[in-house]
Scaffold this motif. Structure first.
Motif, mmCIF file in Angstrom:
data_model
loop_
_atom_site.group_PDB
_atom_site.id
_atom_site.type_symbol
_atom_site.label_atom_id
_atom_site.label_comp_id
_atom_site.label_asym_id
_atom_site.label_seq_id
_atom_site.Cartn_x
_atom_site.Cartn_y
_atom_site.Cartn_z
ATOM 1 N N SER A 105 4.857 -0.229 41.950
ATOM 2 C CA SER A 105 4.572 -0.813 43.256
ATOM 3 C C SER A 105 4.960 -2.276 43.345
ATOM 4 O O SER A 105 5.242 -2.947 42.349
ATOM 5 C CB SER A 105 3.082 -0.672 43.571
ATOM 6 N N PHE A 267 6.428 -5.735 55.549
ATOM 7 C CA PHE A 267 5.681 -4.513 55.850
ATOM 8 C C PHE A 267 6.408 -3.283 55.315
ATOM 9 O O PHE A 267 5.786 -2.318 54.861
ATOM 10 C CB PHE A 267 5.472 -4.393 57.358
ATOM 11 N N ALA A 268 7.751 -3.332 55.354
ATOM 12 C CA ALA A 268 8.541 -2.192 54.875
ATOM 13 C C ALA A 268 8.295 -1.936 53.390
ATOM 14 O O ALA A 268 8.297 -0.784 52.935
ATOM 15 C CB ALA A 268 10.022 -2.435 55.134
ATOM 16 N N SER A 270 5.608 -2.214 51.937
ATOM 17 C CA SER A 270 4.252 -1.712 51.755
ATOM 18 C C SER A 270 4.074 -0.296 52.273
ATOM 19 O O SER A 270 2.958 0.228 52.269
ATOM 20 C CB SER A 270 3.264 -2.651 52.467
ATOM 21 N N LEU A 271 5.141 0.347 52.688
ATOM 22 C CA LEU A 271 5.048 1.716 53.177
ATOM 23 C C LEU A 271 4.519 2.700 52.121
ATOM 24 O O LEU A 271 3.830 3.663 52.473
ATOM 25 C CB LEU A 271 6.413 2.184 53.695
ATOM 26 N N LEU A 274 0.899 3.962 52.344
ATOM 27 C CA LEU A 274 0.524 5.105 53.178
ATOM 28 C C LEU A 274 0.530 6.395 52.362
ATOM 29 O O LEU A 274 -0.340 7.250 52.546
ATOM 30 C CB LEU A 274 1.472 5.212 54.377
ATOM 31 N N TRP A 316 0.585 -8.891 51.106
ATOM 32 C CA TRP A 316 0.849 -7.466 51.321
ATOM 33 C C TRP A 316 0.809 -6.679 50.009
ATOM 34 O O TRP A 316 0.671 -5.449 50.013
ATOM 35 C CB TRP A 316 2.201 -7.273 51.998
#
Length: 327
Positions: A105, A267-268, A270-271, A274, A316
């Motif tokens: 990650s 943000f991308a 951190s997908l 989900l 993030w």
């Protein structure tokens, strides 16, 4: 046995792969944080540098040494926690995938890049705090939260929410969770015991920063600038960050909160969060969706830092670690 060895090698490879992407020496920003102590009076984040000064001379090598040791201990903790929680590939396939994604990650990759940051100590303490909560040592865990706040006030967002979630889980009376359990008298008493000292300390830190924070700017700047390894521009930047009022950051950074939460390109990255949430959801279906809702609140609470901080990529990355701790 073969499955356990394979899993250990898989996790180790994923961890090393992520770390080698960005590993470096501590930068001047992180080195300056280790120089800060209470020599000019009380100051936020001064405890780590104060403790370091008791045992070592504050120079680049010793800061590198302590930073590397802390990071290695953190990696060791998350590695062995993952092995313990998912020690059978066939029976815990969702957990195996969860921890594998975690090791690949954004948080693990970035953690090597920000070696020397006080975040690593905060997360190490958080692991210990959650362990103490599970052992029903609530008062001791509360004291450790206070220590963590003195190291970095970011603990208010990183440590307290996920620790409260751990407290709720530890006090669950049934396998099926409902919101009624949150208002259990025993849980409320333990929650108050856990929160009262950190809340008072956080109020003191905020108040002190508002009233007396700027008094230290010149002393800090000259101290950094005279260290021999902190450049003048970094000395100014760190001295300013340590002495600026909390309300100033709230006023300037909160304006872009929505942009940093939704539209920012980080943000991308951190997908995958989900997908990790989906894995957690699969397990929490059995326990109860209300608990999954509380889990999400605790996991995403670090994103509130967007209101007062500008380092968007780092913020993030935090939910990966809070999700790991809560899972």
């Amino acid at each position: 046995m073969k499955g356990k060895v394979l899993l250990a090698l898989l996790y180790f490879y994923a961890l090393i792969f992520s770390v080698l992407k960005t590993i470096r020496f501590p930068n001047e920003w992180s080195e300056a944080h280790w120089l800060i102590d209470y020599r000019f009076g009380f100051i936020k984040r001064g405890l780590a540098g104060q403790i370091l000064g008791f045992f070592f001379q504050k120079n680049e090598f010793n800061i590198l040494l302590i930073s590397a040791v802390i990071l290695l201990i953190l990696y060791g903790c998350i590695y062995f926690i993952a092995l313990k929680q998912a020690n059978n590939i066939s029976q815990n396939i969702y957990r195996v995938i969860f921890y594998l994604i975690f090791f690949l990650s954004q948080y693990v990759v970035l953690s090597a890049h920000i070696i020397g940051y006080l975040d690593h100590i905060v997360f190490l303490l958080t692991i210990l705090i959650i362990y103490l909560i599970r052992k029903n040592l609530i008062f001791l865990s509360s004291i450790l939260v206070c220590i963590s706040l003195l190291i970095h006030e970011i603990s208010f967002f990183l440590t307290i929410p996920i620790s409260l979630f751990a407290l709720i889980v530890a006090e669950m009376s049934n396998e099926k969770f409902s919101f009624k359990e949150v208002f259990n008298l025993k849980l409320l008493k333990k929650s108050i015991l856990f929160l009262v000292f950190p809340a008072v300390l956080m109020f003191f830190l905020s108040y002190y920063q508002e009233i007396y924070g700027k008094d230290h700017y010149l002393s800090l700047f000259n101290y950094f600038n005279g260290s021999g390894f902190i450049k003048k521009d970094i000395a100014d930047l760190v001295a300013t960050s340590y002495t600026e009022k909390f309300t100033h950051y709230l006023a300037t950074e909160s304006k872009s909160f929505v942009i940093k939460m939704i539209y920012h390109k980080s943000f991308a990255f951190s997908l995958p969060i989900l997908f990790l949430l989906f894995i957690v959801y699969k397990e929490y279906q059995r326990i109860g969706l209300p608990l999954f809702f509380l889990f999400m609140m605790a996991v995403f609470s670090p994103l509130l830092l967007h209101f007062v901080a500008w380092d968007t990529y780092r913020i993030w990355a935090f939910p990966y670690m809070t999700m790991f701790l809560g899972y």
